[in-house]
Design a protein around this motif. Structure first.
Motif, mmCIF file in Angstrom:
data_model
loop_
_atom_site.group_PDB
_atom_site.id
_atom_site.type_symbol
_atom_site.label_atom_id
_atom_site.label_comp_id
_atom_site.label_asym_id
_atom_site.label_seq_id
_atom_site.Cartn_x
_atom_site.Cartn_y
_atom_site.Cartn_z
ATOM 1 N N LEU A 29 0.807 -1.222 0.000
ATOM 2 C CA LEU A 29 0.000 0.000 0.000
ATOM 3 C C LEU A 29 0.839 1.271 0.000
ATOM 4 O O LEU A 29 0.323 2.347 -0.296
ATOM 5 C CB LEU A 29 -1.014 -0.009 1.148
ATOM 6 N N GLY A 30 2.107 1.168 0.272
ATOM 7 C CA GLY A 30 2.966 2.348 0.233
ATOM 8 C C GLY A 30 3.150 2.924 -1.159
ATOM 9 O O GLY A 30 3.615 4.054 -1.317
ATOM 10 N N ASN A 31 2.793 2.166 -2.193
ATOM 11 C CA ASN A 31 2.972 2.614 -3.574
ATOM 12 C C ASN A 31 1.735 3.259 -4.177
ATOM 13 O O ASN A 31 1.743 3.642 -5.349
ATOM 14 C CB ASN A 31 3.353 1.430 -4.464
ATOM 15 N N TYR A 32 0.647 3.360 -3.374
ATOM 16 C CA TYR A 32 -0.623 3.838 -3.924
ATOM 17 C C TYR A 32 -1.268 4.895 -3.039
ATOM 18 O O TYR A 32 -1.155 4.835 -1.814
ATOM 19 C CB TYR A 32 -1.606 2.676 -4.060
ATOM 20 N N ASP A 33 -1.964 5.825 -3.676
ATOM 21 C CA ASP A 33 -2.858 6.697 -2.928
ATOM 22 C C ASP A 33 -4.031 5.854 -2.427
ATOM 23 O O ASP A 33 -4.540 4.981 -3.144
ATOM 24 C CB ASP A 33 -3.393 7.818 -3.828
ATOM 25 N N LEU A 34 -4.463 6.155 -1.215
ATOM 26 C CA LEU A 34 -5.564 5.422 -0.596
ATOM 27 C C LEU A 34 -6.607 6.423 -0.115
ATOM 28 O O LEU A 34 -6.251 7.550 0.262
ATOM 29 C CB LEU A 34 -5.060 4.625 0.609
ATOM 30 N N ALA A 35 -7.861 5.999 -0.064
ATOM 31 C CA ALA A 35 -8.910 6.931 0.322
ATOM 32 C C ALA A 35 -10.022 6.223 1.085
ATOM 33 O O ALA A 35 -10.194 5.002 0.978
ATOM 34 C CB ALA A 35 -9.501 7.612 -0.908
ATOM 35 N N TRP A 36 -10.754 7.013 1.843
ATOM 36 C CA TRP A 36 -12.001 6.582 2.459
ATOM 37 C C TRP A 36 -13.148 7.334 1.778
ATOM 38 O O TRP A 36 -13.077 8.554 1.582
ATOM 39 C CB TRP A 36 -12.027 6.880 3.957
ATOM 40 N N PHE A 37 -14.166 6.577 1.434
ATOM 41 C CA PHE A 37 -15.408 7.130 0.908
ATOM 42 C C PHE A 37 -16.525 6.769 1.878
ATOM 43 O O PHE A 37 -16.390 5.856 2.696
ATOM 44 C CB PHE A 37 -15.730 6.529 -0.465
ATOM 45 N N ARG A 38 -17.654 7.451 1.734
ATOM 46 C CA ARG A 38 -18.834 7.056 2.500
ATOM 47 C C ARG A 38 -20.083 7.324 1.678
ATOM 48 O O ARG A 38 -20.090 8.177 0.787
ATOM 49 C CB ARG A 38 -18.921 7.794 3.831
ATOM 50 N N CYS A 95 -13.209 1.709 1.962
ATOM 51 C CA CYS A 95 -11.832 2.082 1.644
ATOM 52 C C CYS A 95 -11.563 1.772 0.171
ATOM 53 O O CYS A 95 -12.196 0.896 -0.427
ATOM 54 C CB CYS A 95 -10.827 1.387 2.556
ATOM 55 N N LEU A 96 -10.640 2.525 -0.368
ATOM 56 C CA LEU A 96 -10.327 2.412 -1.791
ATOM 57 C C LEU A 96 -8.836 2.522 -2.006
ATOM 58 O O LEU A 96 -8.161 3.333 -1.367
ATOM 59 C CB LEU A 96 -11.043 3.522 -2.574
ATOM 60 N N ARG A 97 -8.337 1.720 -2.919
ATOM 61 C CA ARG A 97 -6.967 1.855 -3.404
ATOM 62 C C ARG A 97 -7.008 2.397 -4.815
ATOM 63 O O ARG A 97 -7.763 1.880 -5.660
ATOM 64 C CB ARG A 97 -6.246 0.510 -3.406
ATOM 65 N N ASP A 98 -6.219 3.404 -5.068
ATOM 66 C CA ASP A 98 -6.186 3.977 -6.399
ATOM 67 C C ASP A 98 -5.680 2.957 -7.404
ATOM 68 O O ASP A 98 -4.958 2.019 -7.051
ATOM 69 C CB ASP A 98 -5.298 5.221 -6.404
ATOM 70 N N TYR A 99 -6.047 3.168 -8.677
ATOM 71 C CA TYR A 99 -5.712 2.163 -9.684
ATOM 72 C C TYR A 99 -4.219 2.113 -9.961
ATOM 73 O O TYR A 99 -3.612 1.040 -9.953
ATOM 74 C CB TYR A 99 -6.474 2.472 -10.977
ATOM 75 N N GLY A 100 -3.601 3.271 -10.220
ATOM 76 C CA GLY A 100 -2.201 3.300 -10.615
ATOM 77 C C GLY A 100 -1.279 3.708 -9.485
ATOM 78 O O GLY A 100 -1.671 4.425 -8.554
ATOM 79 N N MET A 101 -0.030 3.272 -9.557
ATOM 80 C CA MET A 101 0.963 3.640 -8.549
ATOM 81 C C MET A 101 1.353 5.110 -8.691
ATOM 82 O O MET A 101 1.462 5.625 -9.795
ATOM 83 C CB MET A 101 2.205 2.760 -8.698
ATOM 84 N N PHE A 102 1.563 5.753 -7.542
ATOM 85 C CA PHE A 102 2.067 7.134 -7.489
ATOM 86 C C PHE A 102 1.257 8.068 -8.393
ATOM 87 O O PHE A 102 1.818 8.874 -9.134
ATOM 88 C CB PHE A 102 3.545 7.161 -7.888
ATOM 89 N N SER A 103 -0.064 7.956 -8.323
ATOM 90 C CA SER A 103 -0.940 8.691 -9.233
ATOM 91 C C SER A 103 -1.049 10.179 -8.913
ATOM 92 O O SER A 103 -1.395 10.976 -9.765
ATOM 93 C CB SER A 103 -2.345 8.092 -9.185
ATOM 94 N N ARG A 104 -0.850 10.563 -7.647
ATOM 95 C CA ARG A 104 -1.014 11.944 -7.162
ATOM 96 C C ARG A 104 -2.472 12.397 -7.225
ATOM 97 O O ARG A 104 -2.757 13.596 -7.234
ATOM 98 C CB ARG A 104 -0.122 12.919 -7.920
#
Length: 130
Positions: A29-38, A95-104
């Motif tokens: 998970l260190g390679n991806y942006d992560l987010a919480w949605f609701r 919770c969500l993991r972004d699709y691409g690495m280091f997407s910003r």
């Protein structure tokens, strides 16, 4: 195989606290942006908090100062500490993991893009009742 599993939801009174966890599998998970949605009843799913690969955090205004997003890259777990909960925080939290690495995408606030292509958990219910 990419998997995300939320836990920690529940029912609390206003002013209470909960800590949500998102266990991740199949990637670092260190390679991806992560987010919480609701998603509240009758409303669209909204992005509320994001943590970037360089550990910068971003929040929507309604939760600033009350919620804290963090992650443990050794255990591959993301967290959402929720304090001073309000009835309007009642929702299913994902919770969500972004699709691409280091997407910003966190830095640019691109929740819509993350929503369209990211990987999701199944959600955990948070209820704040009077």
């Amino acid at each position: 195989q990419v998997q995300l599993v939320e836990s920690g939801g529940g029912s609390v009174r206003p002013g209470g606290s909960l800590t949500l966890s998102c266990a991740t599998y199949g990637f670092y998970l260190g390679n991806y942006d992560l987010a919480w949605f609701r998603q509240a009843p009758g409303k669209e799913r909204e992005g509320i908090a994001c943590i970037s690969t360089d550990d910068k955090t971003y929040y929507i205004n309604s939760i600033k100062g009350r919620f804290t997003i963090s992650r443990d890259t050794y255990k591959n777990v993301m967290f959402l500490q929720m304090d001073n909960l309000k009835p309007e925080d009642t929702a299913v939290y994902y919770c969500l993991r972004d699709y691409g690495m280091f997407s910003r995408n966190c830095e640019s606030g691109s929740y819509d893009e993350m929503r369209q292509s990211g990987y999701w958990g199944r959600g955990t219910q948070v209820t704040v009742f009077q």
